[in-house]
Scaffold this active site. Structure first.
Site, PDB file in Angstrom:
ATOM      1  N   CYS A 162     -20.822 -31.152  -2.768  1.00  0.00           N
ATOM      2  CA  CYS A 162     -20.307 -29.976  -3.446  1.00  0.00           C
ATOM      3  C   CYS A 162     -20.156 -28.928  -2.251  1.00  0.00           C
ATOM      4  CB  CYS A 162     -20.696 -29.602  -4.703  1.00  0.00           C
ATOM      5  SG  CYS A 162     -20.372 -27.809  -5.284  1.00  0.00           S
ATOM      6  N   CYS A 196     -22.434 -25.814  -3.514  1.00  0.00           N
ATOM      7  CA  CYS A 196     -23.831 -26.298  -3.509  1.00  0.00           C
ATOM      8  C   CYS A 196     -24.274 -26.065  -1.981  1.00  0.00           C
ATOM      9  CB  CYS A 196     -24.061 -27.464  -3.943  1.00  0.00           C
ATOM     10  SG  CYS A 196     -24.101 -27.778  -5.531  1.00  0.00           S
ATOM     11  N   HIS A 230     -25.750 -26.801 -10.451  1.00  0.00           N
ATOM     12  CA  HIS A 230     -24.447 -27.460 -10.274  1.00  0.00           C
ATOM     13  C   HIS A 230     -23.752 -27.735 -11.630  1.00  0.00           C
ATOM     14  CE1 HIS A 230     -20.987 -29.433  -8.589  1.00  0.00           C
ATOM     15  NE2 HIS A 230     -21.154 -30.162  -9.687  1.00  0.00           N
ATOM     16  N   ASN A 274     -10.804 -20.548 -13.496  1.00  0.00           N
ATOM     17  CA  ASN A 274     -10.113 -21.907 -13.575  1.00  0.00           C
ATOM     18  C   ASN A 274     -10.847 -22.867 -13.960  1.00  0.00           C
ATOM     19  OD1 ASN A 274      -7.562 -20.583 -12.555  1.00  0.00           O
ATOM     20  ND2 ASN A 274      -8.200 -20.773 -10.468  1.00  0.00           N
ATOM     21  N   GLY A 323      -5.877 -25.372 -12.873  1.00  0.00           N
ATOM     22  CA  GLY A 323      -5.590 -24.942 -11.291  1.00  0.00           C
ATOM     23  C   GLY A 323      -7.010 -24.829 -10.609  1.00  0.00           C
ATOM     24  N   HIS A 382     -17.197 -26.659  -9.123  1.00  0.00           N
ATOM     25  CA  HIS A 382     -18.557 -25.939  -9.324  1.00  0.00           C
ATOM     26  C   HIS A 382     -18.152 -24.567  -9.944  1.00  0.00           C
ATOM     27  CE1 HIS A 382     -22.758 -24.719  -7.787  1.00  0.00           C
ATOM     28  NE2 HIS A 382     -22.469 -23.776  -8.717  1.00  0.00           N
ATOM     29  N   HIS A 410     -17.256 -21.135 -11.230  1.00  0.00           N
ATOM     30  CA  HIS A 410     -17.082 -20.098 -10.545  1.00  0.00           C
ATOM     31  C   HIS A 410     -16.240 -18.948 -11.062  1.00  0.00           C
ATOM     32  CE1 HIS A 410     -14.170 -22.762  -8.876  1.00  0.00           C
ATOM     33  NE2 HIS A 410     -13.401 -21.439  -8.417  1.00  0.00           N
ATOM     34  N   HIS A 450     -14.055 -15.647 -10.677  1.00  0.00           N
ATOM     35  CA  HIS A 450     -13.361 -14.880  -9.708  1.00  0.00           C
ATOM     36  C   HIS A 450     -13.449 -13.260 -10.055  1.00  0.00           C
ATOM     37  CE1 HIS A 450     -10.941 -18.113  -7.388  1.00  0.00           C
ATOM     38  NE2 HIS A 450     -11.147 -18.814  -8.654  1.00  0.00           N
TER      39      HIS A 450
END
Ligand code: 5GP
Ligand code: ZN
Length: 107
Positions: A4, A7, A46, A86, A92, A97, A99, A101
């Protein structure tokens, strides 16, 4: 997860511009910014996506959401910002992992 990319960023095996770090999470600049300020906030655990989030992660995701406006303000976005998550291939998501934005233009 050994394969990943995020990670690897947490482990500092891949360089990134880190703007915030604590025991639970890391925020760094997106490599392809879609806004003048474009950060990614990730859990150190993770978790592939929102679809893999479990009840056990309620505290973690709560802490992350509380950190968002603080990290945004520390990066010039006191006037406001956009958040974006997403989820899954059809949503998309490209990096699996979880996240958040954080995007905006400094006032
Ligand atoms: P997604 O489409 O999965 O929501 O967004 C993944 C984001 O990660 C994209 O905005 C992309 O530019 C960013 N990204 C992918 N690889 C790297 C990397 O190695 N370093 C950094 N800083 N950002 C990355
Ligand atoms: Zn990961």
């Amino acid at each position: 997860m050994s394969d990943c990319i995020f990670c690897k960023i947490i482990q500092k095996e891949i360089p990134s511009t880190i703007v915030y770090e604590d025991d639970d999470m890391l925020a760094f600049k997106d490599i392809h910014p879609a806004a003048p300020v474009h950060l990614l906030l990730i859990p150190k655990k993770h978790i592939a996506s929102l679809q893999e989030l479990s009840e056990q992660d309620a505290g973690l995701i709560g802490k992350m959401m509380l950190a968002v406006p603080k990290i945004a303000a520390q990066n010039g976005l006191q006037g406001g910002f956009k958040t974006h998550i997403n989820t899954g291939k059809n949503g998309g998501q490209e990096v699996f992992h979880l996240h958040i934005h954080i995007m905006g233009k400094p006032a």
